[in-house]
Design a protein around this motif. Sequence first.
Motif, PDB file in Angstrom:
ATOM      1  N   ASN A   1      23.796  21.343  25.735  1.00  0.00           N
ATOM      2  CA  ASN A   1      24.333  20.267  26.687  1.00  0.00           C
ATOM      3  C   ASN A   1      23.414  19.108  28.232  1.00  0.00           C
ATOM      4  N   ASP A   2      22.026  18.909  27.451  1.00  0.00           N
ATOM      5  CA  ASP A   2      21.179  17.751  28.367  1.00  0.00           C
ATOM      6  C   ASP A   2      22.624  16.649  27.342  1.00  0.00           C
ATOM      7  N   LEU A   3      22.633  15.396  28.986  1.00  0.00           N
ATOM      8  CA  LEU A   3      23.132  14.518  28.519  1.00  0.00           C
ATOM      9  C   LEU A   3      22.317  13.180  28.847  1.00  0.00           C
ATOM     10  N   TYR A   4      22.868  13.035  27.520  1.00  0.00           N
ATOM     11  CA  TYR A   4      22.175  10.663  27.213  1.00  0.00           C
ATOM     12  C   TYR A   4      23.399   9.831  27.403  1.00  0.00           C
ATOM     13  N   TYR A   5      22.665   9.032  28.321  1.00  0.00           N
ATOM     14  CA  TYR A   5      23.792   7.787  28.102  1.00  0.00           C
ATOM     15  C   TYR A   5      23.007   6.579  27.066  1.00  0.00           C
ATOM     16  N   VAL A   6      23.213   6.089  26.865  1.00  0.00           N
ATOM     17  CA  VAL A   6      23.437   5.806  24.825  1.00  0.00           C
ATOM     18  C   VAL A   6      24.261   3.844  25.456  1.00  0.00           C
ATOM     19  N   ASP A   7      22.936   3.217  25.133  1.00  0.00           N
ATOM     20  CA  ASP A   7      23.620   1.703  24.911  1.00  0.00           C
ATOM     21  C   ASP A   7      23.396   1.427  23.618  1.00  0.00           C
ATOM     22  N   PHE A   8      25.056   1.270  22.877  1.00  0.00           N
ATOM     23  CA  PHE A   8      25.057   1.665  21.826  1.00  0.00           C
ATOM     24  C   PHE A   8      24.715   0.053  20.615  1.00  0.00           C
TER      25      PHE A   8
ATOM     26  N   ALA B   1      33.142   8.742  33.881  1.00  0.00           N
ATOM     27  CA  ALA B   1      33.776   9.914  33.668  1.00  0.00           C
ATOM     28  C   ALA B   1      33.391  11.241  34.118  1.00  0.00           C
ATOM     29  N   ILE B   2      32.304  11.488  34.876  1.00  0.00           N
ATOM     30  CA  ILE B   2      31.459  12.958  35.596  1.00  0.00           C
ATOM     31  C   ILE B   2      32.122  13.483  36.102  1.00  0.00           C
ATOM     32  N   ARG B   3      32.204  12.400  37.421  1.00  0.00           N
ATOM     33  CA  ARG B   3      33.222  12.499  39.403  1.00  0.00           C
ATOM     34  C   ARG B   3      34.498  12.292  38.768  1.00  0.00           C
ATOM     35  N   TYR B   4      34.976  12.017  37.589  1.00  0.00           N
ATOM     36  CA  TYR B   4      36.528  12.441  37.203  1.00  0.00           C
ATOM     37  C   TYR B   4      37.114  13.627  36.023  1.00  0.00           C
ATOM     38  N   ALA B   5      35.338  14.217  35.773  1.00  0.00           N
ATOM     39  CA  ALA B   5      36.048  15.403  34.986  1.00  0.00           C
ATOM     40  C   ALA B   5      36.107  15.335  33.155  1.00  0.00           C
ATOM     41  N   GLN B   6      35.727  14.213  32.816  1.00  0.00           N
ATOM     42  CA  GLN B   6      36.549  13.899  31.869  1.00  0.00           C
ATOM     43  C   GLN B   6      35.873  14.883  30.935  1.00  0.00           C
ATOM     44  N   LEU B   7      34.870  15.217  30.854  1.00  0.00           N
ATOM     45  CA  LEU B   7      33.375  15.435  29.827  1.00  0.00           C
ATOM     46  C   LEU B   7      34.369  17.229  29.978  1.00  0.00           C
ATOM     47  N   ARG B   8      35.211  17.538  30.580  1.00  0.00           N
ATOM     48  CA  ARG B   8      35.656  19.047  30.699  1.00  0.00           C
ATOM     49  C   ARG B   8      36.540  18.739  29.448  1.00  0.00           C
ATOM     50  N   PHE B   9      37.366  18.293  28.692  1.00  0.00           N
ATOM     51  CA  PHE B   9      37.939  18.216  27.782  1.00  0.00           C
ATOM     52  C   PHE B   9      37.234  18.209  26.813  1.00  0.00           C
ATOM     53  N   GLU B  10      37.572  19.453  25.727  1.00  0.00           N
ATOM     54  CA  GLU B  10      37.265  19.515  24.143  1.00  0.00           C
ATOM     55  C   GLU B  10      36.737  18.097  23.746  1.00  0.00           C
ATOM     56  N   LYS B  11      38.332  17.739  23.365  1.00  0.00           N
ATOM     57  CA  LYS B  11      37.922  16.204  22.609  1.00  0.00           C
ATOM     58  C   LYS B  11      36.933  15.039  22.785  1.00  0.00           C
ATOM     59  N   PHE B  12      36.851  14.910  24.344  1.00  0.00           N
ATOM     60  CA  PHE B  12      35.851  14.186  24.957  1.00  0.00           C
ATOM     61  C   PHE B  12      34.763  13.672  23.699  1.00  0.00           C
ATOM     62  N   PHE B  13      33.898  14.789  23.021  1.00  0.00           N
ATOM     63  CA  PHE B  13      32.791  14.466  22.505  1.00  0.00           C
ATOM     64  C   PHE B  13      33.773  14.784  21.036  1.00  0.00           C
TER      65      PHE B  13
ATOM     66  N   ASN C   1      27.687  24.651  34.474  1.00  0.00           N
ATOM     67  CA  ASN C   1      28.351  23.878  33.518  1.00  0.00           C
ATOM     68  C   ASN C   1      28.365  23.143  34.660  1.00  0.00           C
ATOM     69  N   MET C   2      27.928  22.705  35.756  1.00  0.00           N
ATOM     70  CA  MET C   2      28.389  21.511  36.499  1.00  0.00           C
ATOM     71  C   MET C   2      27.496  20.296  36.652  1.00  0.00           C
ATOM     72  N   LEU C   3      27.669  19.177  36.948  1.00  0.00           N
ATOM     73  CA  LEU C   3      26.718  17.663  37.383  1.00  0.00           C
ATOM     74  C   LEU C   3      27.619  17.391  38.537  1.00  0.00           C
ATOM     75  N   ASP C   4      26.974  17.157  39.251  1.00  0.00           N
ATOM     76  CA  ASP C   4      27.542  15.960  40.430  1.00  0.00           C
ATOM     77  C   ASP C   4      28.665  16.630  41.199  1.00  0.00           C
ATOM     78  N   GLY C   5      28.779  17.902  41.244  1.00  0.00           N
ATOM     79  CA  GLY C   5      30.016  18.989  41.391  1.00  0.00           C
ATOM     80  C   GLY C   5      30.962  19.256  41.008  1.00  0.00           C
ATOM     81  N   ASN C   6      30.699  18.654  39.751  1.00  0.00           N
ATOM     82  CA  ASN C   6      31.925  18.757  38.446  1.00  0.00           C
ATOM     83  C   ASN C   6      31.752  19.010  37.245  1.00  0.00           C
ATOM     84  N   VAL C   7      33.408  19.542  36.977  1.00  0.00           N
ATOM     85  CA  VAL C   7      32.838  20.041  35.555  1.00  0.00           C
ATOM     86  C   VAL C   7      32.333  19.428  33.925  1.00  0.00           C
ATOM     87  N   VAL C   8      31.345  19.588  33.431  1.00  0.00           N
ATOM     88  CA  VAL C   8      30.870  19.061  32.548  1.00  0.00           C
ATOM     89  C   VAL C   8      31.179  19.858  31.293  1.00  0.00           C
TER      90      VAL C   8
END
Length: 352
Positions: free
Chosen positions: A107-114, A158-170, A200-207
């Motif tokens: 569950n580590d998160l990486y910010y990737v510059d594609f 995206a983390i702030r608005y809890a977009q990562l909690r949806f299973e289809k995000f990844f 399961n939290m990061l910056d106070g939001n579910v990820v």
Amino acid sequence: MPQAAIRQDEDDEYLSEAKVHQQAISPKKAEEALAEANAPTPKESQKEPYYHYTVDTKDPDPWLIMHKTKIILFVIVAVAAVAASIFYKDFQLNEQTKALVDEPQLNDLYYVDFRVIKDNLRPTEKFRMAKVSDITGNVVTINFSSYFYLQEHELNEAIRYAQLRFEKFFQEKRHNYTMAELQSLVASGAIVLARRPEGNMLDGNVVVPDSHFKSSSVFIPGKKENLAGLEYLKFAKSADKAALALVKFQKSAGLGFAPGQVSLAQMYLNGIAVDKDLNKSLEWFEKGALQAYEPAILKYAIVCQQVNSCNIAEFYQELVQTGVNIEFTKQVDVRATTKAFEQALEESKVKT
């Protein structure tokens, strides 16, 4: 009576105008009156005089001339302090990213510059989020987000608005990288930032989706032992705890619990509490795979590439004959299209 009143008004209109007689004033009296008018009153004489200041660029303030050097030094020091704080913060984030990539966890998160990885991208396709979904020995499996972001700070949104909690995000597609390849991603600037959730939290939001933490109350032989072994494994640095975890995994695997068989295979793969043995690891992965346990199938394919005697085609054929449904679409690689990144990957392979 009314007619008499009207006639009286008409007579008044023709009355002669009054003559105004002007009296002559002597020059002496005129001068005295003018002097008296211009004489200041007692209140006005007590007011402070009004000075009108003007700015003369040719004649600067003496205080500025005296402290000119000090002011310039103060401005230089202030600018240097702000720049140093910014660079130090960036340095800390870079060190944090390197440390997290060197020792990855689930569950580590990486910010990737594609843009560093691929060339054929649209103008709006720049940044993506990546999550560590699996670790098999020296190979880290990550899943990229389904969405691209135009700017890096939008990943924080995206983390702030809890977009990562949806299973289809990844995406479901898995991308396997060795540790050396991940380090080359950091060195080339592809991985801009690495972050690690707490629980399961990061910056106070579910990820992490809540479904990952749900457990069934149905009794399954070997499940309890596997969960106990995983708890002991959290303290794997302690030899006693690692040995207890091995005992629990052996019991769980012996009862035919597929996740327990995978856990035991991981112990042989990483050499925890036992000698590192890839062949033994493949045996237990295969037993879990024959039960149609997807992680066992995917991990077997990864480890099989590291063993010369392993034939992945025969393994897949055995699964098909057993009746196991295989999904090859989840196992993919991102091919580098930029020359610089491709060269970095080749150098990392040479090191390994």
